[in-house]
Design a protein around this motif. Structure first.
Motif, PDB file in Angstrom:
ATOM      1  N   ALA A 459     -38.457  -0.662 -19.475  1.00 14.60           N
ATOM      2  CA  ALA A 459     -37.122  -0.189 -19.836  1.00 14.60           C
ATOM      3  C   ALA A 459     -36.621  -0.887 -21.098  1.00 14.60           C
ATOM      4  O   ALA A 459     -35.993  -0.252 -21.966  1.00 14.60           O
ATOM      5  CB  ALA A 459     -36.146  -0.424 -18.682  1.00 14.60           C
ATOM      6  N   PHE A 460     -36.897  -2.191 -21.219  1.00 10.77           N
ATOM      7  CA  PHE A 460     -36.416  -2.928 -22.389  1.00 10.77           C
ATOM      8  C   PHE A 460     -37.136  -2.482 -23.659  1.00 10.77           C
ATOM      9  O   PHE A 460     -36.509  -2.282 -24.711  1.00 10.77           O
ATOM     10  CB  PHE A 460     -36.610  -4.430 -22.167  1.00 10.77           C
ATOM     11  CG  PHE A 460     -36.039  -5.277 -23.271  1.00 10.77           C
ATOM     12  CD1 PHE A 460     -34.667  -5.415 -23.428  1.00 10.77           C
ATOM     13  CD2 PHE A 460     -36.874  -5.926 -24.165  1.00 10.77           C
ATOM     14  CE1 PHE A 460     -34.142  -6.191 -24.460  1.00 10.77           C
ATOM     15  CE2 PHE A 460     -36.364  -6.699 -25.194  1.00 10.77           C
ATOM     16  CZ  PHE A 460     -34.987  -6.840 -25.336  1.00 10.77           C
ATOM     17  N   GLY A 461     -38.447  -2.329 -23.572  1.00 12.37           N
ATOM     18  CA  GLY A 461     -39.199  -1.881 -24.751  1.00 12.37           C
ATOM     19  C   GLY A 461     -38.803  -0.490 -25.191  1.00 12.37           C
ATOM     20  O   GLY A 461     -38.651  -0.220 -26.396  1.00 12.37           O
ATOM     21  N   ALA A 515     -47.932  -4.612 -26.926  1.00  5.84           N
ATOM     22  CA  ALA A 515     -47.240  -5.469 -25.957  1.00  5.84           C
ATOM     23  C   ALA A 515     -47.470  -4.961 -24.539  1.00  5.84           C
ATOM     24  O   ALA A 515     -47.682  -5.757 -23.609  1.00  5.84           O
ATOM     25  CB  ALA A 515     -45.742  -5.522 -26.275  1.00  5.84           C
ATOM     26  N   TYR A 516     -47.450  -3.643 -24.359  1.00 12.71           N
ATOM     27  CA  TYR A 516     -47.692  -3.080 -23.033  1.00 12.71           C
ATOM     28  C   TYR A 516     -49.113  -3.388 -22.547  1.00 12.71           C
ATOM     29  O   TYR A 516     -49.351  -3.582 -21.349  1.00 12.71           O
ATOM     30  CB  TYR A 516     -47.460  -1.571 -23.053  1.00 12.71           C
ATOM     31  CG  TYR A 516     -46.023  -1.172 -23.312  1.00 12.71           C
ATOM     32  CD1 TYR A 516     -44.970  -1.925 -22.815  1.00 12.71           C
ATOM     33  CD2 TYR A 516     -45.724  -0.043 -24.070  1.00 12.71           C
ATOM     34  CE1 TYR A 516     -43.651  -1.556 -23.056  1.00 12.71           C
ATOM     35  CE2 TYR A 516     -44.419   0.333 -24.313  1.00 12.71           C
ATOM     36  CZ  TYR A 516     -43.378  -0.436 -23.811  1.00 12.71           C
ATOM     37  OH  TYR A 516     -42.087  -0.072 -24.052  1.00 12.71           O
ATOM     38  N   ILE A 517     -50.062  -3.435 -23.486  1.00  7.81           N
ATOM     39  CA  ILE A 517     -51.435  -3.768 -23.104  1.00  7.81           C
ATOM     40  C   ILE A 517     -51.507  -5.199 -22.559  1.00  7.81           C
ATOM     41  O   ILE A 517     -52.112  -5.460 -21.512  1.00  7.81           O
ATOM     42  CB  ILE A 517     -52.385  -3.595 -24.305  1.00  7.81           C
ATOM     43  CG1 ILE A 517     -52.469  -2.107 -24.702  1.00  7.81           C
ATOM     44  CG2 ILE A 517     -53.781  -4.132 -23.974  1.00  7.81           C
ATOM     45  CD1 ILE A 517     -53.258  -1.853 -25.966  1.00  7.81           C
ATOM     46  N   PHE A 526     -41.719  -8.604 -21.481  1.00 13.49           N
ATOM     47  CA  PHE A 526     -41.910  -7.846 -22.725  1.00 13.49           C
ATOM     48  C   PHE A 526     -41.864  -8.752 -23.940  1.00 13.49           C
ATOM     49  O   PHE A 526     -42.723  -8.648 -24.832  1.00 13.49           O
ATOM     50  CB  PHE A 526     -40.841  -6.757 -22.839  1.00 13.49           C
ATOM     51  CG  PHE A 526     -40.905  -5.989 -24.127  1.00 13.49           C
ATOM     52  CD1 PHE A 526     -41.803  -4.943 -24.284  1.00 13.49           C
ATOM     53  CD2 PHE A 526     -40.097  -6.333 -25.202  1.00 13.49           C
ATOM     54  CE1 PHE A 526     -41.891  -4.245 -25.479  1.00 13.49           C
ATOM     55  CE2 PHE A 526     -40.168  -5.639 -26.405  1.00 13.49           C
ATOM     56  CZ  PHE A 526     -41.070  -4.592 -26.541  1.00 13.49           C
ATOM     57  N   CYS A 527     -40.869  -9.623 -24.029  1.00 17.58           N
ATOM     58  CA  CYS A 527     -40.715 -10.439 -25.234  1.00 17.58           C
ATOM     59  C   CYS A 527     -41.916 -11.362 -25.434  1.00 17.58           C
ATOM     60  O   CYS A 527     -42.430 -11.495 -26.547  1.00 17.58           O
ATOM     61  CB  CYS A 527     -39.419 -11.252 -25.142  1.00 17.58           C
ATOM     62  SG  CYS A 527     -37.921 -10.250 -25.204  1.00 17.58           S
ATOM     63  N   THR A 528     -42.350 -12.006 -24.355  1.00 13.03           N
ATOM     64  CA  THR A 528     -43.522 -12.888 -24.454  1.00 13.03           C
ATOM     65  C   THR A 528     -44.766 -12.104 -24.841  1.00 13.03           C
ATOM     66  O   THR A 528     -45.550 -12.527 -25.710  1.00 13.03           O
ATOM     67  CB  THR A 528     -43.743 -13.608 -23.118  1.00 13.03           C
ATOM     68  OG1 THR A 528     -42.568 -14.348 -22.769  1.00 13.03           O
ATOM     69  CG2 THR A 528     -44.927 -14.547 -23.202  1.00 13.03           C
ATOM     70  N   SER A 529     -44.959 -10.941 -24.223  1.00 19.36           N
ATOM     71  CA  SER A 529     -46.135 -10.122 -24.532  1.00 19.36           C
ATOM     72  C   SER A 529     -46.081  -9.588 -25.956  1.00 19.36           C
ATOM     73  O   SER A 529     -47.118  -9.529 -26.642  1.00 19.36           O
ATOM     74  CB  SER A 529     -46.234  -8.961 -23.533  1.00 19.36           C
ATOM     75  OG  SER A 529     -46.368  -9.442 -22.210  1.00 19.36           O
ATOM     76  N   PHE A 534     -48.240  -9.720 -31.295  1.00 12.99           N
ATOM     77  CA  PHE A 534     -48.002  -9.780 -32.742  1.00 12.99           C
ATOM     78  C   PHE A 534     -48.877 -10.844 -33.391  1.00 12.99           C
ATOM     79  O   PHE A 534     -49.534 -10.597 -34.411  1.00 12.99           O
ATOM     80  CB  PHE A 534     -46.524 -10.065 -33.006  1.00 12.99           C
ATOM     81  CG  PHE A 534     -46.189 -10.226 -34.462  1.00 12.99           C
ATOM     82  CD1 PHE A 534     -46.104  -9.129 -35.297  1.00 12.99           C
ATOM     83  CD2 PHE A 534     -45.983 -11.494 -35.003  1.00 12.99           C
ATOM     84  CE1 PHE A 534     -45.802  -9.270 -36.648  1.00 12.99           C
ATOM     85  CE2 PHE A 534     -45.688 -11.649 -36.343  1.00 12.99           C
ATOM     86  CZ  PHE A 534     -45.594 -10.539 -37.169  1.00 12.99           C
ATOM     87  N   PHE A 535     -48.907 -12.045 -32.807  1.00 20.74           N
ATOM     88  CA  PHE A 535     -49.702 -13.121 -33.409  1.00 20.74           C
ATOM     89  C   PHE A 535     -51.201 -12.885 -33.232  1.00 20.74           C
ATOM     90  O   PHE A 535     -52.004 -13.279 -34.096  1.00 20.74           O
ATOM     91  CB  PHE A 535     -49.294 -14.470 -32.821  1.00 20.74           C
ATOM     92  CG  PHE A 535     -47.968 -14.955 -33.334  1.00 20.74           C
ATOM     93  CD1 PHE A 535     -47.825 -15.359 -34.652  1.00 20.74           C
ATOM     94  CD2 PHE A 535     -46.851 -14.983 -32.515  1.00 20.74           C
ATOM     95  CE1 PHE A 535     -46.603 -15.806 -35.149  1.00 20.74           C
ATOM     96  CE2 PHE A 535     -45.630 -15.423 -32.986  1.00 20.74           C
ATOM     97  CZ  PHE A 535     -45.499 -15.828 -34.302  1.00 20.74           C
ATOM     98  N   LEU A 536     -51.582 -12.235 -32.137  1.00 24.07           N
ATOM     99  CA  LEU A 536     -52.997 -11.890 -31.967  1.00 24.07           C
ATOM    100  C   LEU A 536     -53.448 -10.916 -33.052  1.00 24.07           C
ATOM    101  O   LEU A 536     -54.529 -11.067 -33.638  1.00 24.07           O
ATOM    102  CB  LEU A 536     -53.222 -11.294 -30.581  1.00 24.07           C
ATOM    103  CG  LEU A 536     -54.648 -10.813 -30.269  1.00 24.07           C
ATOM    104  CD1 LEU A 536     -55.630 -11.974 -30.303  1.00 24.07           C
ATOM    105  CD2 LEU A 536     -54.692 -10.109 -28.918  1.00 24.07           C
TER     106      LEU A 536
END
Length: 669
Positions: A459-461, A515-517, A526-529, A534-536
């Motif tokens: 929902a947040f994403g 992020a969902y992956i 969501f934020c952590t993922s 992003f950094f990956l």
């Protein structure tokens, strides 16, 4: 969103948008006026004087519902003069059209008084019903002449200005009816074509499980072959037509589809487009051949995952059904909200008496948006006409809220599908022994995890994407409103903002997908993922860009090949050219017997092509999600593991071979 929908359904009536409304707010052709489906204007000249303002303020003349439009012309003064000569002529008043509560035959008023008091129409002309409104027949005849002239004039030199555009739009209506007839005549063959497209797409994906590499190369060569043939065919057609005067002229937008195929410039443009695409494809294949090998290895891994979890191919049906249901619910709510509220009336003229001189001054200027009550019997009520339905000041805000919720829910459904597919493909990748470690029901297990643990992240994403999309809608609205002001600075700023938010939406969709992956892999929020994804990606930016674009390009080619195969088959069938291509007489006889009679054979072909692309996109969206999940898991695998017994690689042997990696343990994958 459901509450707003219930509010709209309880207060709205779509019939208000479909049927004309008289001056008292009655719907012609509905309820007590079911036998009066047409709307007649007492004085059309008054409507014309209003110009474009008639849309906002309404037509300042009485409007009544009639059973049929008049088929003759009548003027009040002729009846008035006849009654002055003989009182027996009063019986001819049955030709007059008056308000519902006025009986001209029994009224004690003269014809002049009936007209001056706006009880009856001062005149009417022979009319025809167009969209429930009585329009003068002379205008209808002029329209027909314009349409005939538009159809029969090759260069359209005899039509200029407004006449040309009026004829164009009215001619478009005629072609629209012909296209609708073609769809009705060929709907069963269109359905068969779409079923064939589904089968071809399904078989293509299934076959790639075993011969993914070969299929990719075959797809590439087919793609090159299709565009090479398209270039050859277009050039041949152009060379045949370029010296023929009948095939010369400018390519202009028209509803007559045959005009395009009969012009040499059309085939010249197609040959250039096909040639450019062919050249770019060959250049990319030459310079990216090494990266294509890695992309093929990733596709092979995704193919094996799809083959092991065949239900993933049918998963797009669930989000599609949910999105269709949501869209129809939103559309119905929008219609009901637009027709909600009570009738709004406005005062359209005023008569003010000068008490000093005793002279009445009539102001012709329309006084709009002044609330009035048409139910009375005084003079003021006669000046009160229906304006519109929907006096609720909150309707606009509710429509805006529903649009935002549409964006949010659409993105929510997409995100739910991505998390579910990512969870299934991730469970396949991280199973060391693919045959024994894979869960028995990976799709249902992944869906349960998404619904049980990740709804907040989904929902947040999706909310972030919805906010960006609604901002883009607001910018488009502001740009539309400011078009009348010629301010270069404002236009520049708006274009920059629209471009920035378009780029931001594309970036956030890409980031959300990755992020969902990681949400499906690690189960974090969501934020952590999103940060980890992003950094990956940033640490492997070159590899991500090249591999992602190459695999995306290969999948696009696969979709286009499927579309090309089905489209060519549909073209051969509906164009009647089967005899020149298929040598088997039984097949050509079958095709000729079942080919429907059409006005434009390209109509079902275009519908089948578009439908095939949509179907192929649905199948390949699963494949694309599988490739993205496998690739991101592959990057994680490279960073987390080193091939030792404690940290073995989970990637396929093909990928390890391309990268020069090996596992030190003797394990079969």
């Amino acid at each position: 969103m459901i509450a707003v929908g219930a509010y709209g359904f309880s207060r709205g009536d779509p019939n208000r948008l479909l049927y004309p409304t008289d001056s008292k707010g009655n719907l012609c052709g509905q309820g007590d006026f079911k036998d009066r489906p047409n709307l007649l204007f007492f004085d059309l000249v008054a409507c014309l004087k209003m110009g474009a303002a008639v849309v906002i303020s309404g037509c300042p003349t009485t409007q009544v519902c009639v059973s049929s439009c008049p088929n003759a012309t009548w003027m009040w003064y002729s009846q008035y003069a006849a009654e002055q000569i003989s009182s027996s002529k009063k019986a001819d008043r049955d030709q007059m059209i008056c308000k519902y509560n006025v009986e001209p035959l029994t009224s004690t008023k003269t014809v002049k008084e009936l007209v001056e008091d706006e009880d009856c129409a001062p005149y009417y002309v022979s009319s025809k019903s167009i969209v429930g409104r009585c329009v003068p027949s002379a205008l209808s005849s002029m329209v027909s002449d314009l349409v005939d002239k538009y159809n029969n004039t090759v260069n359209e030199t005899d039509l200029t200005g407004g006449s040309k555009y009026m004829a164009f739009f009215l001619n478009a209506q005629e072609y629209g009816m012909k296209i609708l007839q073609d769809v009705r005549s060929s709907w069963h063959m269109i359905l068969i074509g779409l079923v064939i497209a589904m089968l071809v797409s399904f078989l293509y994906i299934v076959i790639m499980r075993w011969i993914a590499g070969l299929m990719v190369w075959i797809t590439i060569f087919l793609f090159v072959g299709l565009f090479a043939y398209g270039t050859y065919y277009s050039v041949t057609k152009y060379l045949d037509m370029k010296d023929n005067p009948d095939n010369q002229g400018n390519v202009e937008f028209t509803t007559n589809l045959d005009n395009y195929t009969n012009l040499a410039d059309t085939w010249l443009a197609l040959s250039i487009i096909c040639g450019v695409v062919l050249g770019i494809t060959l250049i990319l294949l030459i310079f990216l051949r090494k990266r294509i090998l890695i992309a093929i290895a990733v596709i092979k891994s995704a193919s094996r995952a799809v083959g092991a979890m065949i239900f993933t191919l049918f998963w797009p049906l669930i989000p599609f059904i949910l999105q269709v249901f949501l869209f129809f619910f939103w559309g119905a709510t929008a219609i009901y909200l637009a027709s909600s509220g009570s009738a709004t009336y406005s005062q359209t003229n005023s008569t003010i008496e000068n008490t000093t001189s005793g002279v009445k001054e009539t102001f012709e200027t329309v006084v709009a948006k002044i609330p009035c009550d048409p139910s009375g019997n005084d003079t003021a009520s006669s000046m009160c006409n229906f304006l519109k339905y929907g006096g609720d000041e909150y309707t606009t805000y509710l429509q805006f809220y529903q649009l935002f919720m549409l964006f949010w829910m659409m993105n929510f459904i997409v995100a739910l599908g991505q998390v579910t597919l990512a969870g299934a493909f991730a469970s396949y990748y991280w199973a060391f022994d693919k045959a024994n470690d894979l869960p028995p029901f990976p799709m249902s297990s992944s869906l349960w995890r998404a619904l049980r643990y990740h709804l907040g992240s989904i929902a947040f994403g999706s909310l972030i994407i919805a906010i960006i999309q609604i901002i883009r809608v607001i910018l488009e609205y502001v740009d539309h409103k400011l078009n009348k002001y010629d301010n270069a600075v404002v236009k520049f700023l708006l274009k920059c903002l629209k471009c920035c938010f378009w780029c931001l939406e594309k970036f956030m969709k890409f980031l959300n997908k990755n992020a969902y992956i990681l949400i499906a892999v690690y189960g974090k929020n969501f934020c952590t993922s999103a940060k980890n994804a992003f950094f990956l990606i940033l640490r492997n930016i070159v590899r991500v860009v090249v591999i992602d674009k190459v695999t995306g390009f290969l999948l696009l080619i696969g979709k286009l090949v499927i579309v090309g195969i089905v489209g060519i088959l549909a073209f051969i069938f509906f164009s009647g050219d089967a005899e020149g291509i298929v040598s088997i007489s039984s097949i050509t006889d079958y095709m000729n017997n079942y080919k429907p009679e059409l006005n434009f054979y390209l109509v079902p072909v275009i519908i089948i092509i578009v439908g095939t692309y949509v179907i192929a996109s649905g199948f390949f969206s699963v494949y694309s999600m599988g490739v993205d999940t496998v690739f991101l898991c592959f990057l994680e695998d490279l960073e987390r593991n080193d091939g030792s017994a404690e940290k073995p690689y989970y990637m396929s042997k093909d990928l390890m071979g391309l990268l020069g990696k090996t596992n030190k343990v003797d394990s079969e994958k």
